[in-house]
Scaffold this active site. Structure first.
Site, PDB file in Angstrom:
ATOM      1  N   GLY A   1      75.994 -44.455  12.799  1.00  0.00           N
ATOM      2  CA  GLY A   1      76.768 -43.268  12.414  1.00  0.00           C
ATOM      3  C   GLY A   1      76.342 -42.738  11.062  1.00  0.00           C
ATOM      4  O   GLY A   1      77.172 -42.295  10.257  1.00  0.00           O
ATOM      5  N   ALA A   2      75.021 -42.750  10.804  1.00  0.00           N
ATOM      6  CA  ALA A   2      74.516 -42.299   9.496  1.00  0.00           C
ATOM      7  C   ALA A   2      74.356 -40.782   9.438  1.00  0.00           C
ATOM      8  O   ALA A   2      74.066 -40.239   8.378  1.00  0.00           O
ATOM      9  CB  ALA A   2      73.180 -42.980   9.195  1.00  0.00           C
TER      10      ALA A   2
ATOM     11  N   GLY B   1      79.405 -37.987   7.410  1.00  0.00           N
ATOM     12  CA  GLY B   1      80.549 -38.639   6.784  1.00  0.00           C
ATOM     13  C   GLY B   1      80.259 -39.931   6.036  1.00  0.00           C
ATOM     14  O   GLY B   1      79.388 -39.995   5.150  1.00  0.00           O
TER      15      GLY B   1
ATOM     16  N   ARG C   1      72.516 -37.563  16.716  1.00  0.00           N
ATOM     17  CA  ARG C   1      71.941 -36.282  16.279  1.00  0.00           C
ATOM     18  C   ARG C   1      70.707 -36.529  15.404  1.00  0.00           C
ATOM     19  O   ARG C   1      70.810 -36.700  14.190  1.00  0.00           O
ATOM     20  CB  ARG C   1      72.997 -35.468  15.516  1.00  0.00           C
ATOM     21  CG  ARG C   1      74.076 -34.895  16.427  1.00  0.00           C
ATOM     22  CD  ARG C   1      75.208 -34.307  15.642  1.00  0.00           C
ATOM     23  NE  ARG C   1      75.966 -35.303  14.919  1.00  0.00           N
ATOM     24  CZ  ARG C   1      76.912 -35.032  14.025  1.00  0.00           C
ATOM     25  NH1 ARG C   1      77.205 -33.774  13.741  1.00  0.00           N
ATOM     26  NH2 ARG C   1      77.564 -36.007  13.421  1.00  0.00           N
TER      27      ARG C   1
ATOM     28  N   VAL D   1      75.814 -45.323  21.077  1.00  0.00           N
ATOM     29  CA  VAL D   1      76.255 -46.730  21.072  1.00  0.00           C
ATOM     30  C   VAL D   1      76.939 -47.135  22.374  1.00  0.00           C
ATOM     31  O   VAL D   1      77.059 -48.324  22.670  1.00  0.00           O
ATOM     32  CB  VAL D   1      77.190 -47.068  19.875  1.00  0.00           C
ATOM     33  CG1 VAL D   1      76.479 -46.939  18.540  1.00  0.00           C
ATOM     34  CG2 VAL D   1      78.462 -46.233  19.895  1.00  0.00           C
TER      35      VAL D   1
ATOM     36  N   ASN E   1      79.384 -48.537  11.566  1.00  0.00           N
ATOM     37  CA  ASN E   1      80.233 -47.433  11.129  1.00  0.00           C
ATOM     38  C   ASN E   1      80.473 -46.398  12.236  1.00  0.00           C
ATOM     39  O   ASN E   1      81.483 -45.702  12.225  1.00  0.00           O
ATOM     40  CB  ASN E   1      79.567 -46.774   9.911  1.00  0.00           C
ATOM     41  CG  ASN E   1      80.121 -45.416   9.596  1.00  0.00           C
ATOM     42  OD1 ASN E   1      81.216 -45.294   9.068  1.00  0.00           O
ATOM     43  ND2 ASN E   1      79.376 -44.367   9.946  1.00  0.00           N
TER      44      ASN E   1
ATOM     45  N   SER F   1      90.002 -49.307  10.345  1.00  0.00           N
ATOM     46  CA  SER F   1      90.804 -48.152   9.933  1.00  0.00           C
ATOM     47  C   SER F   1      92.206 -48.658   9.665  1.00  0.00           C
ATOM     48  O   SER F   1      92.615 -49.711  10.187  1.00  0.00           O
ATOM     49  CB  SER F   1      90.855 -47.116  11.066  1.00  0.00           C
ATOM     50  OG  SER F   1      91.824 -46.128  10.787  1.00  0.00           O
TER      51      SER F   1
ATOM     52  N   TYR G   1      93.230 -44.491  19.965  1.00  0.00           N
ATOM     53  CA  TYR G   1      92.391 -44.762  18.785  1.00  0.00           C
ATOM     54  C   TYR G   1      92.841 -46.065  18.104  1.00  0.00           C
ATOM     55  O   TYR G   1      92.013 -46.897  17.736  1.00  0.00           O
ATOM     56  CB  TYR G   1      92.481 -43.583  17.809  1.00  0.00           C
ATOM     57  CG  TYR G   1      91.619 -43.751  16.569  1.00  0.00           C
ATOM     58  CD1 TYR G   1      90.231 -43.867  16.660  1.00  0.00           C
ATOM     59  CD2 TYR G   1      92.188 -43.796  15.288  1.00  0.00           C
ATOM     60  CE1 TYR G   1      89.440 -44.026  15.510  1.00  0.00           C
ATOM     61  CE2 TYR G   1      91.404 -43.947  14.146  1.00  0.00           C
ATOM     62  CZ  TYR G   1      90.026 -44.069  14.264  1.00  0.00           C
ATOM     63  OH  TYR G   1      89.248 -44.220  13.142  1.00  0.00           O
TER      64      TYR G   1
ATOM     65  N   GLU H   1      83.822 -35.175   9.197  1.00  0.00           N
ATOM     66  CA  GLU H   1      83.874 -34.424  10.465  1.00  0.00           C
ATOM     67  C   GLU H   1      84.867 -35.045  11.449  1.00  0.00           C
ATOM     68  O   GLU H   1      85.040 -34.560  12.571  1.00  0.00           O
ATOM     69  CB  GLU H   1      82.473 -34.422  11.114  1.00  0.00           C
ATOM     70  CG  GLU H   1      81.452 -33.608  10.359  1.00  0.00           C
ATOM     71  CD  GLU H   1      80.071 -33.652  11.012  1.00  0.00           C
ATOM     72  OE1 GLU H   1      79.933 -34.147  12.145  1.00  0.00           O
ATOM     73  OE2 GLU H   1      79.117 -33.183  10.368  1.00  0.00           O
TER      74      GLU H   1
HETATM   75  P1  NAP Z   1      82.264 -38.557  11.221  1.00  0.00           P
HETATM   76  O1  NAP Z   1      81.904 -37.744  10.030  1.00  0.00           O
HETATM   77  O2  NAP Z   1      82.723 -37.852  12.438  1.00  0.00           O
HETATM   78  O3  NAP Z   1      81.054 -39.545  11.567  1.00  0.00           O
HETATM   79  C1  NAP Z   1      81.045 -40.332  12.724  1.00  0.00           C
HETATM   80  C2  NAP Z   1      79.648 -40.907  12.895  1.00  0.00           C
HETATM   81  O4  NAP Z   1      79.650 -41.779  14.038  1.00  0.00           O
HETATM   82  C3  NAP Z   1      78.609 -39.837  13.131  1.00  0.00           C
HETATM   83  O5  NAP Z   1      77.454 -40.142  12.378  1.00  0.00           O
HETATM   84  C4  NAP Z   1      78.313 -39.945  14.613  1.00  0.00           C
HETATM   85  O6  NAP Z   1      76.953 -39.651  14.852  1.00  0.00           O
HETATM   86  C5  NAP Z   1      78.584 -41.423  14.897  1.00  0.00           C
HETATM   87  N1  NAP Z   1      78.963 -41.650  16.289  1.00  0.00           N
HETATM   88  C6  NAP Z   1      80.125 -41.310  16.871  1.00  0.00           C
HETATM   89  N2  NAP Z   1      80.103 -41.625  18.183  1.00  0.00           N
HETATM   90  C7  NAP Z   1      78.873 -42.165  18.413  1.00  0.00           C
HETATM   91  C8  NAP Z   1      78.236 -42.659  19.571  1.00  0.00           C
HETATM   92  N3  NAP Z   1      78.846 -42.681  20.769  1.00  0.00           N
HETATM   93  N4  NAP Z   1      76.963 -43.139  19.466  1.00  0.00           N
HETATM   94  C9  NAP Z   1      76.340 -43.142  18.263  1.00  0.00           C
HETATM   95  N5  NAP Z   1      76.895 -42.689  17.126  1.00  0.00           N
HETATM   96  C10 NAP Z   1      78.146 -42.194  17.213  1.00  0.00           C
HETATM   97  O7  NAP Z   1      83.457 -39.569  10.845  1.00  0.00           O
HETATM   98  P2  NAP Z   1      83.653 -40.627   9.654  1.00  0.00           P
HETATM   99  O8  NAP Z   1      84.986 -40.343   9.070  1.00  0.00           O
HETATM  100  O9  NAP Z   1      82.475 -40.702   8.785  1.00  0.00           O
HETATM  101  O10 NAP Z   1      83.804 -41.965  10.519  1.00  0.00           O
HETATM  102  C11 NAP Z   1      82.995 -43.106  10.349  1.00  0.00           C
HETATM  103  C12 NAP Z   1      83.802 -44.336  10.741  1.00  0.00           C
HETATM  104  O11 NAP Z   1      84.943 -44.464   9.885  1.00  0.00           O
HETATM  105  C13 NAP Z   1      84.349 -44.317  12.167  1.00  0.00           C
HETATM  106  O12 NAP Z   1      84.228 -45.607  12.724  1.00  0.00           O
HETATM  107  C14 NAP Z   1      85.807 -43.951  11.965  1.00  0.00           C
HETATM  108  O13 NAP Z   1      86.610 -44.407  13.024  1.00  0.00           O
HETATM  109  C15 NAP Z   1      86.100 -44.648  10.656  1.00  0.00           C
HETATM  110  N6  NAP Z   1      87.254 -44.133   9.923  1.00  0.00           N
HETATM  111  C16 NAP Z   1      87.341 -42.816   9.585  1.00  0.00           C
HETATM  112  C17 NAP Z   1      88.473 -42.375   8.908  1.00  0.00           C
HETATM  113  C18 NAP Z   1      88.674 -40.920   8.525  1.00  0.00           C
HETATM  114  O14 NAP Z   1      89.815 -40.522   8.204  1.00  0.00           O
HETATM  115  N7  NAP Z   1      87.646 -40.095   8.527  1.00  0.00           N
HETATM  116  C19 NAP Z   1      89.499 -43.277   8.566  1.00  0.00           C
HETATM  117  C20 NAP Z   1      89.355 -44.601   8.913  1.00  0.00           C
HETATM  118  C21 NAP Z   1      88.234 -45.025   9.584  1.00  0.00           C
HETATM  119  P3  NAP Z   1      76.386 -38.709  16.029  1.00  0.00           P
HETATM  120  O15 NAP Z   1      77.428 -37.696  16.345  1.00  0.00           O
HETATM  121  O16 NAP Z   1      75.117 -38.141  15.449  1.00  0.00           O
HETATM  122  O17 NAP Z   1      76.121 -39.666  17.122  1.00  0.00           O
END
Ligand code: NAP
Length: 250
Positions: free
Chosen positions: A10-11, A14, A36, A58, A84, A137, A150, A186
């Site tokens: 998930g690099a 975010g 992406r 993944v 991530n 989370s 979730y 995002e």
């Molecule tokens: P984000 O900006 O939407 O980023 C999510 C990342 O995960 C993207 O790089 C995306 O890459 C990748 N991803 C998602 N589904 C995937 C798949 N099926 N295969 C491969 N890659 C995948 O969100 P973020 O906030 O940085 O989230 C990162 C992590 O933190 C997640 O595990 C999320 O649950 C956790 N988290 C987020 C929050 C929050 O409030 N934002 C809070 C707690 C925990 P592609 O789309 O390019 O594949």
């Protein structure tokens, strides 16, 4: 961290993106994963360190194992894995929730994280060293209304992290998780299927964490002395008390 090989899933956005930038500053060599490719390339262009891109979903078990097999002998020797990749899909009560959303969250956040871990582990176990950090989370600590899908996925991440730490204990491999509250990325746009206005409302008056602030905490987890393992770190914005109490600025 200098020259250590760090794999970040998930690099492309975010927290993963910000973590890659933070570890670039520490001189780590990076394996950047995501679906992406264009975004990963953009990130790569901003780095000074050596890096590899792995483009896979993944949820696709074969694609995960094939991707890691495609790495050279050198790059397969991963020192640090940051699991991530993940997202929320929908925010609905169980009786109206979309089953496809459940599939996306359980297959991606849980099974995907398990596949990646399994693909990376052989070298760590053989060399008896390594460090794995999973993105949980606050939703994996407490359940909030309409978040059952979730939250279930993130409770599973929490359980898997604990199990992994127990199983890898004889090998000296560190396993920990970071559990952020509200982070402005995002994430909400994905959760609400591109509805930007609804996504923006989530962060209104919240003083949400930034991806860089979470990356800074991950950097801390990675740079404590090797005999220390930050096993479980909950990181909240000051305005957020738990998964559902948020004192918004008015
Ligand atoms: P984000 O900006 O939407 O980023 C999510 C990342 O995960 C993207 O790089 C995306 O890459 C990748 N991803 C998602 N589904 C995937 C798949 N099926 N295969 C491969 N890659 C995948 O969100 P973020 O906030 O940085 O989230 C990162 C992590 O933190 C997640 O595990 C999320 O649950 C956790 N988290 C987020 C929050 C929050 O409030 N934002 C809070 C707690 C925990 P592609 O789309 O390019 O594949």
């Amino acid at each position: 961290m200098k020259d250590q090989i760090v794999c970040i899933t998930g690099a492309s956005s975010g927290i993963g993106w910000a973590t890659a930038k933070a570890l670039n500053d520490l001189g780590a060599r990076l394996i950047l994963c995501g679906r992406r490719e264009e975004k990963l390339k953009q990130l790569g262009e901003q780095l000074q360190v050596e890096y590899q891109l792995l483009v896979f979903d993944v949820r696709d078990r074969k694609a995960v194992f094939d991707a890691f097999k495609s790495l050279s002998e050198t790059w397969r020797k991963i020192d640090v894995l940051i699991n991530n990749a993940g997202n929320a899909h929908g925010l609905d009560p169980v009786h109206t929730a979309d089953v496809d959303d459940w599939d996306a969250m359980i297959d991606g956040n849980v099974k995907g994280l398990m596949y990646v871990t399994k693909a990376v582990l052989p070298h760590m176990v053989k060399s008896k060293k390594g460090h794995i950090i999973n993105l949980g989370s606050i939703a994996g600590k407490e359940v909030y209304p309409n978040g059952s899908g979730y939250c279930s996925s993130k409770f599973a991440v929490d359980a898997f992290t604990t199990g992994l730490r127990i199983d890898l204990n004889p090998y000296g491999i560190r396993v920990g998780a970071i559990h952020p509250g509200l982070v402005q990325t995002e994430f909400s746009e994905v959760r609400f299927k591109g509805d930007q206005a609804r996504a923006a409302k989530v962060y209104e008056g919240a003083d949400a964490l930034t991806a860089e602030e979470v990356a800074e905490a991950i950097r801390y987890m990675l740079t404590v002395p090797e005999k220390v393992n930050v096993a479980d770190l909950v990181l909240l914005p000051t305005r957020q008390a738990n998964a559902y109490v948020l004192n918004r600025k008015t």
